[in-house]
Design a protein around this motif. Structure first.
Motif, PDB file in Angstrom:
ATOM      1  N   VAL A 205       0.837  -1.206   0.000  1.00  0.00           N
ATOM      2  CA  VAL A 205       0.000   0.000   0.000  1.00  0.00           C
ATOM      3  C   VAL A 205       0.868   1.251   0.000  1.00  0.00           C
ATOM      4  O   VAL A 205       0.528   2.254  -0.650  1.00  0.00           O
ATOM      5  CB  VAL A 205      -0.947  -0.026   1.211  1.00  0.00           C
ATOM      6  N   ALA A 206       2.013   1.220   0.704  1.00  0.00           N
ATOM      7  CA  ALA A 206       2.919   2.377   0.691  1.00  0.00           C
ATOM      8  C   ALA A 206       3.424   2.653  -0.714  1.00  0.00           C
ATOM      9  O   ALA A 206       3.588   3.816  -1.110  1.00  0.00           O
ATOM     10  CB  ALA A 206       4.092   2.132   1.637  1.00  0.00           C
ATOM     11  N   LEU A 375       4.771  20.369   7.595  1.00  0.00           N
ATOM     12  CA  LEU A 375       4.939  18.927   7.455  1.00  0.00           C
ATOM     13  C   LEU A 375       5.982  18.445   8.445  1.00  0.00           C
ATOM     14  O   LEU A 375       7.018  19.093   8.631  1.00  0.00           O
ATOM     15  CB  LEU A 375       5.358  18.562   6.019  1.00  0.00           C
ATOM     16  N   GLY A 376       5.718  17.311   9.079  1.00  0.00           N
ATOM     17  CA  GLY A 376       6.664  16.729  10.016  1.00  0.00           C
ATOM     18  C   GLY A 376       7.699  15.881   9.318  1.00  0.00           C
ATOM     19  O   GLY A 376       7.837  15.890   8.092  1.00  0.00           O
ATOM     20  N   THR A 377       8.466  15.122  10.101  1.00  0.00           N
ATOM     21  CA  THR A 377       9.515  14.275   9.552  1.00  0.00           C
ATOM     22  C   THR A 377       9.244  12.826   9.927  1.00  0.00           C
ATOM     23  O   THR A 377       8.801  12.530  11.043  1.00  0.00           O
ATOM     24  CB  THR A 377      10.901  14.685  10.084  1.00  0.00           C
ATOM     25  N   ALA A 378       9.518  11.938   8.998  1.00  0.00           N
ATOM     26  CA  ALA A 378       9.378  10.500   9.203  1.00  0.00           C
ATOM     27  C   ALA A 378      10.364   9.802   8.277  1.00  0.00           C
ATOM     28  O   ALA A 378      10.925  10.419   7.358  1.00  0.00           O
ATOM     29  CB  ALA A 378       7.947  10.036   8.939  1.00  0.00           C
ATOM     30  N   SER A 379      10.594   8.540   8.516  1.00  0.00           N
ATOM     31  CA  SER A 379      11.499   7.784   7.651  1.00  0.00           C
ATOM     32  C   SER A 379      10.933   7.739   6.242  1.00  0.00           C
ATOM     33  O   SER A 379       9.747   7.478   6.034  1.00  0.00           O
ATOM     34  CB  SER A 379      11.678   6.365   8.189  1.00  0.00           C
ATOM     35  N   SER A 380      11.789   8.005   5.275  1.00  0.00           N
ATOM     36  CA  SER A 380      11.363   8.212   3.890  1.00  0.00           C
ATOM     37  C   SER A 380      11.396   6.905   3.113  1.00  0.00           C
ATOM     38  O   SER A 380      12.462   6.302   2.923  1.00  0.00           O
ATOM     39  CB  SER A 380      12.278   9.244   3.221  1.00  0.00           C
ATOM     40  N   PHE A 381      10.242   6.451   2.651  1.00  0.00           N
ATOM     41  CA  PHE A 381      10.167   5.262   1.807  1.00  0.00           C
ATOM     42  C   PHE A 381      10.904   5.457   0.479  1.00  0.00           C
ATOM     43  O   PHE A 381      11.606   4.547   0.028  1.00  0.00           O
ATOM     44  CB  PHE A 381       8.706   4.882   1.549  1.00  0.00           C
ATOM     45  N   PRO A 382      10.764   6.612  -0.203  1.00  0.00           N
ATOM     46  CA  PRO A 382      11.523   6.780  -1.455  1.00  0.00           C
ATOM     47  C   PRO A 382      13.025   6.660  -1.271  1.00  0.00           C
ATOM     48  O   PRO A 382      13.716   6.109  -2.133  1.00  0.00           O
ATOM     49  CB  PRO A 382      11.118   8.187  -1.922  1.00  0.00           C
TER      50      PRO A 382
END
Length: 608
Positions: A205-206, A375-382
C-alpha cells in the motif's frame, strides 16, 4: 567493463564511536587473481563516493519535499503569506537534516533519511481545504493546478497564515505523541507481533498510495518523465552489474591494483536526473510551473528559529489532525525500519532501536512544527527505495545528507533553487523509488505460507480495504459528520491514511485469526546448525549495528527505569551458550566477519 552477479549487500558496520570501520582484506578474485574488490581498497577514504551517494539521496529528498510543498501550496497568490514560502521550504530542509543526523547517530541506527510523507500531507490537506475551498484546473496535458475559489463564500487570503499555523500545531502534537509512544516502549511490544503478513500489505500500500500524485507530476511532460524512468531502470538494472575499471592512486613502489566500481548502479539517480534536466533546459521546460515564490523575496542567509513568524496554533481540530498524523507516521516508520533492514540483509530491528527511532522522529516533528513547517519528519520510503537501487547503505551517507539539508536550511535562496526541478523529474524519481517499495512488499510474502487460505484472505482484505476506504470517503455524496468538528477531522484524516489502514487491518487479522507459527512466517528460528560461536558473533554484529554509541550507552545506567526500553538489553546467557532463542527471532542473521565482505569476483558492493 566486467559483469558480475548483483546481490544486496549488508550495511557496513561502524564502531560504537561512530568511526568508519575498515573493511577486512579480501581474497583475490578467482577469475582474475591480480584484481581486488573495489571495496577492499577504498575503505574509510571513500569520501568522494560517499558525497555522490549522499547527493543522490538528497535529490530524492528534495523531490519529495518540493512535491509535498507543491501539493499543499499550489499557486499560492502573492501576499497570501506574510513571509516568503522559500523560508518555509528552508525550515523543512533544516528540520529534516537535524532529524536525519539524530536518527542515524542515536535513533534506529539505520541509514534512514527523514522527510515529510503522505502521513503528514493527507491530514494537512484535510485541515487546510476546509478553511480554503479550492477549485481544480487541469488544462490539457499540464500538471494539476489548484487556484483559490472565486466564490463570495470563500475566505480571505489572510486565512492562509492561520491555516498553516494550525497545521504546524498539528505537526507539533503529532511529534509529542509519537515521541511519547517511543519513550513508553510501545514499538517494543507491537513490533514482535508484526510478521510478514503485517509488513507486506503495508509496503504494498505504501508503494501504491502515491501513484496519483506521481501521475500528476509526470503529466507535465510525459516524454521527459518516461525518459527519466527508462534511464533509471537501465542504469540500475540492465547495467547495474557492469563494473568499470578505475585506476587507484598508489605509491610508485606498490604493486598495481585493479579496482572495479559498479558506476552505473551507484549513479542510477544522478545520471538520469542530470540528463533529463539538461534536456528539459534545452527545450525550455526547466522552470517549474508551480513556483513556491518569487526568487527575489527569499533571503540568502536566514537562521531558522522557533516563533519567527508566529507560534503554532493549537486548536481542537489541530489536536485531532495531530493524533492521526502520529498514528499513521508511526505505522509507516516501523514498516520503513523493517524494509531497510530487509534490503540490507540485517536482522530485524530490536525493540530498543524501534523505540529510539520513533522518539527521535517525534522530536524532529516537534522541531519542524515550531519552525513553522506544515509537514513533520518520518522515515522516507523513497530514500529506502534508493538504497535498494544502489544496493548499498551507509550511515556516513545518511549523515552527509543530514548535513546537506541543515546547510541548505540556512539559505532560503539556495533552497528555492530546487523548486526549479522540472515536474517530470519529480514524478519520475518518486515513481521508480515507490515501485521498489511496492516490489519489496511483494517479496515479503514468501516468508509466510502464501498458499494458506488464511493468509490469502489477510493479504487481500488488508490491501483492498486500505485502498478502498480512502476512495470511498472521498467519493461519498455526504461527508462524514458526527456533529463534533474535532472528531470529524480525526476520522476523515485517519480513514484517508492507506498505510495506517493496511497496517492496522493486517495486525488485527494476523493476531486474531488462528494459525501456526510457520504458517504466519514466525517459525523461522535460528538454524540448529549454528554453533555457540556463530550465535555469539551474530549477536555481537547485531549489537554493533543497532547499539548506541559507546559514550551514550554508558549513560543508560543513569536513566530512569521507565526509559530503559530505549537501551540495548543485556544478552541472555542461555542464548550465548547456544540455547533456545527468544520468541520472534528470525534467521535473518548477519554473516560472520570473514564472510561479511563481497568477494572480488563481484558478489556485491558496499560503501561506508
Amino acid at each position: 567493463m566486467s559483469r558480475s552477479p548483483l546481490h544486496p549487500i549488508p550495511l557496513l558496520s561502524v564502531s560504537s564511536q561512530d568511526a568508519p570501520a575498515s573493511l577486512p582484506s579480501l581474497r583475490p578474485s578467482l577469475q582474475n587473481p591480480s584484481s581486488h574488490s573495489w571495496a577492499s581498497r577504498c575503505g574509510p577514504s571513500t569520501w568522494g563516493l560517499s558525497c555522490l551517494l549522499a547527493l543522490q539521496h538528497f535529490l530524492v529528498l528534495a523531490s519529495l519535499l518540493c512535491a509535498s510543498h507543491l501539493l499543499l501550496l499550489h499557486n499560492l497568490p502573492p501576499g497570501g503569506l506574510s513571509y516568503s514560502p522559500a523560508q518555509l521550504l528552508a525550515s523543512s530542509f533544516f528540520s529534516c537534516g537535524v532529524s536525519t543526523v539524530l536518527q542515524t547517530w542515536m535513533g534506529s541506527r539505520l541509514p534512514l533519511v527523514q522527510a515529510p510523507s503522505l502521513e503528514f500531507l493527507i491530514p494537512a490537506l484535510v485541515l487546510t481545504n476546509q478553511k480554503l475551498p479550492l477549485t481544480t484546473k487541469t488544462p490539457g496535458n499540464a500538471s494539476l493546478s489548484l487556484r483559490l475559489c472565486s466564490l463570495t463564500s470563500c475566505h480571505g487570503l489572510e486565512l492562509w497564515n492561520t491555516s498553516l499555523r494550525e497545521v504546524s500545531g498539528a505537526v507539533v502534537v503529532s511529534g509529542l505523541l509519537q515521541g511519547t509512544i517511543g519513550l513508553l516502549g510501545v514499538p517494543g511490544h507491537v513490533f514482535p507481533h508484526c510478521g510478514p503478513l503485517v509488513l507486506a500489505p503495508s509496503l504494498v500500500v505504501a508503494g501504491l498510495s502515491a501513484h496519483k500524485e506521481v501521475a500528476q507530476f509526470c503529466s507535465a511532460h510525459w516524454g521527459l518523465a518516461l525518459l527519466l524512468i527508462l534511464l533509471m531502470v537501465v542504469c540500475s538494472q540492465h547495467l547495474g552489474s557492469c563494473q568499470v575499471r578505475l585506476c587507484s592512486w598508489r605509491p610508485a613502489s606498490a604493486s598495481p591494483a585493479h579496482i572495479y566500481v559498479p558506476v552505473f548502479r551507484l549513479l542510477s539517480v544522478l545520471t538520469p536526473v542530470a540528463c533529463v534536466w539538461i534536456i528539459s533546459a534545452l527545450l525550455g521546460l526547466s522552470a517549474n510551473p508551480l513556483h513556491l515564490s518569487d526568487p527575489t523575496e527569499a533571503p540568502w542567509f536566514w537562521l531558522p528559529h522557533p516563533g519567527e513568524w508566529d507560534w503554532p496554533l493549537l486548536t481542537p481540530r489541530a489536536l485531532a489532525a495531530g493524533i492521526s498524523m502520529a498514528l499513521a507516521a508511526s505505522t509507516s516508520s516501523l514498516g520503513c525500519y523493517a524494509l531497510c533492514g530487509q534490503l540490507l540483509h540485517l536482522s530485524p530491528p530490536p525493540p530498543h532501536a524501534c523505540s529510539r527511532g520513533l522518539s527521535l522522529e517525534g522530536l524532529g516533528s516537534v522541531l519542524a512544527g515550531l519552525l513553522g513547517s506544515p509537514l513533520g519528519t518520518a522515515s522516507s520510503f523513497p530514500n529506502v527505495g534508493t538504497v535498494s537501487l544502489f544496493q548499498t547503505g551507509s550511515r556516513r551517507v545518511a549523515h552527509l545528507v543530514g548535513l546537506f539539508c541543515m546547510g541548505l536550511g540556512f539559505s532560503p535562496r539556495l533552497a528555492q533553487l530546487f523548486t526549479n526541478i522540472p515536474l517530470p523529474v519529480l514524478g519520475g524519481v518518486l515513481g521508480v523509488t515507490q515501485a521498489v517499495v511496492l516490489s519489496a512488499g511483494f517479496s515479503s510474502f514468501h516468508l509466510a505460507d502464501i498458499d494458506s487460505g488464511r493468509n490469502v484472505f489477510i493479504v487481500g482484505f488488508s490491501i483492498f480495504m486500505a485502498l478502498l476506504l480512502p476512495r470511498w470517503l472521498r467519493e461519498a455524496p455526504v461527508m462524514l459528520n458526527t456533529g463534533w468538528s474535532p472528531l470529524d477531522m480525526f476520522l476523515r484524516s485517519l480513514l484517508a491514511e492507506p498505510i495506517f489502514l493496511a497496517g492496522l487491518l493486517g495486525f488485527l487479522l494476523e493476531n486474531t485469526i488462528s494459525g501456526t507459527q510457520i504458517e504466519r512466517g514466525l517459525g523461522q528460528g535460528r538454524p540448529t546448525s549454528f554453533t555457540a560461536q556463530e550465535t555469539r558473533k551474530s549477536r555481537e554484529k547485531e549489537a554493533q549495528e543497532y547499539g548506541l554509541p559507546l559514550a551514550i550507552n554508558d549513560m543508560c545506567s543513569c536513566i530512569p527505569q521507565p526509559l530503559h526500553c530505549l537501551c540495548p538489553m543485556p544478552e541472555d546467557p542461555e542464548d550465548e551458550e547456544g540455547g533456545p532463542s527468544k520468541t520472534g527471532e528470525t534467521a535473518d542473521l548477519l554473516p560472520d566477519s570473514e564472510e561479511s565482505c563481497p568477494r572480488a569476483n563481484g558478489e556485491g558492493f558496499r560503501s561506508q
